[in-house]
Structures are given as C-alpha cells and as structure tokens.
Design an enzyme around this catalytic site. Sequence first.
Site, PDB file in Angstrom:
ATOM      1  N   VAL A 122       0.835  -1.199   0.000  1.00 37.41           N
ATOM      2  CA  VAL A 122       0.000   0.000   0.000  1.00 37.41           C
ATOM      3  C   VAL A 122       0.877   1.259   0.000  1.00 37.41           C
ATOM      4  O   VAL A 122       0.769   2.112  -0.881  1.00 37.41           O
ATOM      5  CB  VAL A 122      -0.964  -0.012   1.211  1.00 37.41           C
ATOM      6  CG1 VAL A 122      -1.645   1.338   1.367  1.00 37.41           C
ATOM      7  CG2 VAL A 122      -2.013  -1.106   1.034  1.00 37.41           C
ATOM      8  N   CYS A 180      -6.672  -8.304   2.466  1.00 40.32           N
ATOM      9  CA  CYS A 180      -7.728  -7.467   3.038  1.00 40.32           C
ATOM     10  C   CYS A 180      -9.058  -8.152   3.312  1.00 40.32           C
ATOM     11  O   CYS A 180      -9.635  -7.965   4.381  1.00 40.32           O
ATOM     12  CB  CYS A 180      -7.976  -6.276   2.127  1.00 40.32           C
ATOM     13  SG  CYS A 180      -6.720  -5.016   2.330  1.00 40.32           S
ATOM     14  N   ARG A 208     -10.349 -21.264 -11.787  1.00 36.63           N
ATOM     15  CA  ARG A 208     -10.591 -19.868 -12.158  1.00 36.63           C
ATOM     16  C   ARG A 208     -11.447 -19.725 -13.412  1.00 36.63           C
ATOM     17  O   ARG A 208     -11.693 -18.603 -13.857  1.00 36.63           O
ATOM     18  CB  ARG A 208      -9.250 -19.172 -12.410  1.00 36.63           C
ATOM     19  CG  ARG A 208      -8.413 -19.041 -11.170  1.00 36.63           C
ATOM     20  CD  ARG A 208      -9.028 -18.036 -10.249  1.00 36.63           C
ATOM     21  NE  ARG A 208      -8.183 -17.779  -9.094  1.00 36.63           N
ATOM     22  CZ  ARG A 208      -8.323 -16.715  -8.308  1.00 36.63           C
ATOM     23  NH1 ARG A 208      -9.253 -15.833  -8.554  1.00 36.63           N
ATOM     24  NH2 ARG A 208      -7.551 -16.558  -7.263  1.00 36.63           N
TER      25      ARG A 208
END
Length: 464
Positions: A15, A278, A444
Amino acid sequence: MSKISNICCIGAGYVGGPTMAVIALKCPDIKVTVVDINQDRINAWNEDNLDNLPVYEPGLNDVIKKARGRNLFFSTNVDKAIDEAEIIFIAVNTPTKTYGEGKGQAADLKYVELCARQIAKVAKSDKIVVEKSTLPVRTAEAVQTILETSSNSVHFEVLSNPEFLAEGTAIQDLFKSDRVLIGGEQTQKGKEAIEKLVAIYANWISKEKIYTTNIWSSELSKLVANAFLAQRISSINSISALCEATEANVNEVATAIGMDSRIGSKFLKSSVGFGGSCFQKDILNLVYIAKSLGLDEVSEYWLQVIKINNYQKERFAKKIMKSLYGTVSGKKITLLGWAFKKDTNDTRESAAIYIADLLIENGADIFVYDPKVNKHQMLSDLDYLNSRSSAENKNSLTYCDEPYIACQDSHAIAVITEWDEFKSFDWERIYQSMMKPEKVFDGRNILDVKSLEKIGFEVYSIGK
Ligand code: UDX
Ligand code: UDX
C-alpha cells in the site's frame, strides 16, 4: 492556507510504496519520503534494477523511474522523516491477532500504536496524521489519544484516508480512483486538515470524486466496501456448488444476473476462493466489532461470507482427491499459480496455501509453478499455517520455475491463479507428459475447456 511541501509514509509495503510513488509523481513540488523499519525492503526500493522492487505491480517501475531521487525517497530513518513532514501517512500492516483477546478475528494494532508513539515522541511541530492502513472503526480515537497524551504542546489532527487500490491494478487504480475518501474531525482544525489532504489529491483526481466525511464513516466504509465485494464472491461461489450439482453453468448464471443493472457484472467471477491481505481480515474485523457491540445477528451474517470462502477452498481440494479415486497419497499434483490473483507477487491468504496444505495432509507431492512467486515465499506461507514442520513442508512441496517440468508425470493439474500465460501453454505437450487419465481442475474458469477436452483432458471447472 499554506501548501504542503513535505510528507512521509511509515510502511513501504504493497500500500505505502505504490501510493506514495503516485503521489510523488503527480505532485512534483512535494517531497515524499517512504520509511520502513525493514532495511532489506528499503534497499530493494532503492535498487538500480527496477525488476527487483519489493512489490510487483504493472506500471510501478515507470512511476519509480520518474519520481525516485527527484521528490520520492525511501529510507529507514523514520525519526528524520517524521520530523520534517507536515503530513504523516501510516501504512503499516494490521494483521489479524494471533494471540489473546480477539484472537483470530480482531486486528492487531500494535504497529499502528508504535507509529503513533514514535510520531508523538519525535514531532516538534504540528502534524496531520493520516490512517492509510485499514483499521477497526474508532482507531483514530485511540491514535489521537496516544498522540495527545504522549507529546508536548504539539497539535495533531488525525484523518482517515483508506486505500481502495487492488493489487495487480494498483497504479491504474491510483491514477483513476473511483473515489478518494477522507474522514476527519468536524472541527475548524479538522476541516482545515481535510482541505490540505484534498488539495494533494486534487492534483490529479477531480473534486467530485473526493468525498469527505466524518472520521468514523470513513473508517467503517473501508471495511464495508471490502465486505460487500467479498460477499459477492462468496455468493457466486455458493451458487457454483449448486451449478456443479445441476445442469446450470455458473458463468452463464453470473452473466445473466450481472446484466441486471441493479446487480452489475463485476466481482461475480466464481473461483477457488478469494484471497489477499484485506478481504478476510476486514470481514473478521467487522464480525468482531459487531459482536463486541452485542450485534450477534450482524456478526453472524458477515461471518457466513468467510465460511463459504473456506468451504469453497476445501470443496476444491476434496474434488481433486475424489477424482483421483479417493487418494492422493504419493501422487504428484501440480498447482499452477500461488499468488492470490494474477499480476502480483503477493501470496497473503492465497487459496493455493490452503489447497496445498490439505493435499499434503493427505499425502500428496505438490509441485508448483508461479511466474512471480519464489520458493522461499511458498514454503514460508505453508510454515505459517503451522500444520507440520518446515522439514516436512520442504519434502512435500517442490518449486518449479518451468511449467512443463511442473506438469510432467503429474496425476492432476490445478489452476489456482488466473495468470494469462496459462491460457497459452502448449496443453497438447502437457497432456502427453501426464499420468493417465489426464485431469485438470480449473479453479478460475480461465481455460478453454472445449479444446482441452478435445485433446483428451478430463476438465473440472468451478461451477460446471
Ligand atoms: C498494510 C495493511 O496490511 C493493510 O491493512 C492496510 O490497508 C495497508 O497497510 P500492505 O502495505 O499490503 O498493507 O502491508 P505490508 O506489505 O506488510 O507493508 C507494511 C510495511 O510496514 C512493512 O514493510 C513493515 O516492515 C512496515 N512496518 C511495520 C514499519 O515500518 N513499522 C512498523 O512498526 C511495522
Ligand atoms: C481488495 C479490494 O478490491 C480493494 O479495493 C481493497 O483496497 C483491498 O482489497 P485486492 O485484495 O488487492 O483488493 O484484490 P481483488 O481484486 O479485490 O481480489 C481479491 C480476491 O478476490 C482475489 O483472490 C481474487 O482472485 C478474488 N476474486 C475477485 C474472485 O474470486 N472473483 C471475482 O469476481 C473478483
């Protein structure tokens, strides 16, 4: 209002690094210093060879090339950077607590607290302190209290400015943010601090996209944004199980519902489970906060998003075992991809770790190929789960830097990350080299199932 000319950021991670690099690029008049206690990380940010930056992000190299040494600096001298800066961003990690009260759910704020104490100790002039790390609601209050009570006659204004960038597209997300959210105290000084931060972003983000709120709304919005995004993935993943048990195809269902403009098409891709630093952490945080406030139903509601995600990872691993006649003991299984998504070298909470762990527990020999993740990272991810000793993990996981070798003599291949290059592999060649019958598990939905089946593969796609 005086203009800001010097900012610093504590935490040179996924970040702090990219965010500050973009601020420096877009604000050449501001000196931006990114500091970190980790000397190796800072050395890597200062490397001449831009391919060795600690964070892999498309487009990051260009930004670093332009700004580094001009007005962007990386250093371990935290005190000096704090002393000189008018605005200090805190972007240190806030992992889920692994001990004590709130273990497994609450965010561990020890690093944030350490930062606040250090800022208070060093600061000789007024500072704006900006929370960039995702934090539980009302953390700003704690930070403000620490700052105020540990320093002498310096005024601190605490703002919340959560980051919404997604890894792999961080630079584009920072260039063209959907919104910039800034929360602060609704006092005169608070509003002035908000305006100073707004002025920085306004160098490249249009004012309509900069939304200012009170500090608690800003902190909570970050958790809620991630919870809503993750909830969509768990929702479609729960439907993928239903699709596999029926004739429905999850991609078609996702497209059909996504065409409703009220629902929208994004974040409806079924997968082997979401990862990343997150989603899980922030939802667990939300769960913990709701529970602490006695809101048990709210807490249970959001916990279900995590439960479905765990279910999806386990379901995928069990499917591999079932298709291999109920046992993977002594069998070679190849994982294509270890990162939690494509275009990043980040592996935090990646589904790969849990799937490898489960398969190893059942006796499998795991071979992994990932274009950006190294062997050391894979093994330390497995060690972190603490299911078995490092030596056992080392014996059970083989890192391959060549995909065709990773797949050779394999009983099954599982696609865990949606790296583009997997689609253009020479699948005919892979097919020839595998144990019979050849199986590929597409976690996926990225492979061309029809052409794989034409070669002879047994293909198991999520939701089909
Ligand atoms: C972190 C948090 O995980 C996330 O919740 C938040 O939204 C943003 O910050 P990230 O940048 O991905 O995300 O974390 P990481 O790559 O681990 O970087 C954090 C850095 O802070 C590390 O380089 C670490 O060395 C540094 N750090 C940590 C300090 O400099 N000082 C400390 O006291 C603690
Ligand atoms: C997320 C948020 O998107 C970002 O706004 C926030 O600042 C940090 O957390 P990130 O974790 O970097 O970003 O990546 P994201 O693209 O959101 O993907 C998270 C996980 O969800 C990945 O494992 C991804 O593969 C998975 N995913 C995403 C799906 O399984 N299906 C989807 O439709 C979308």
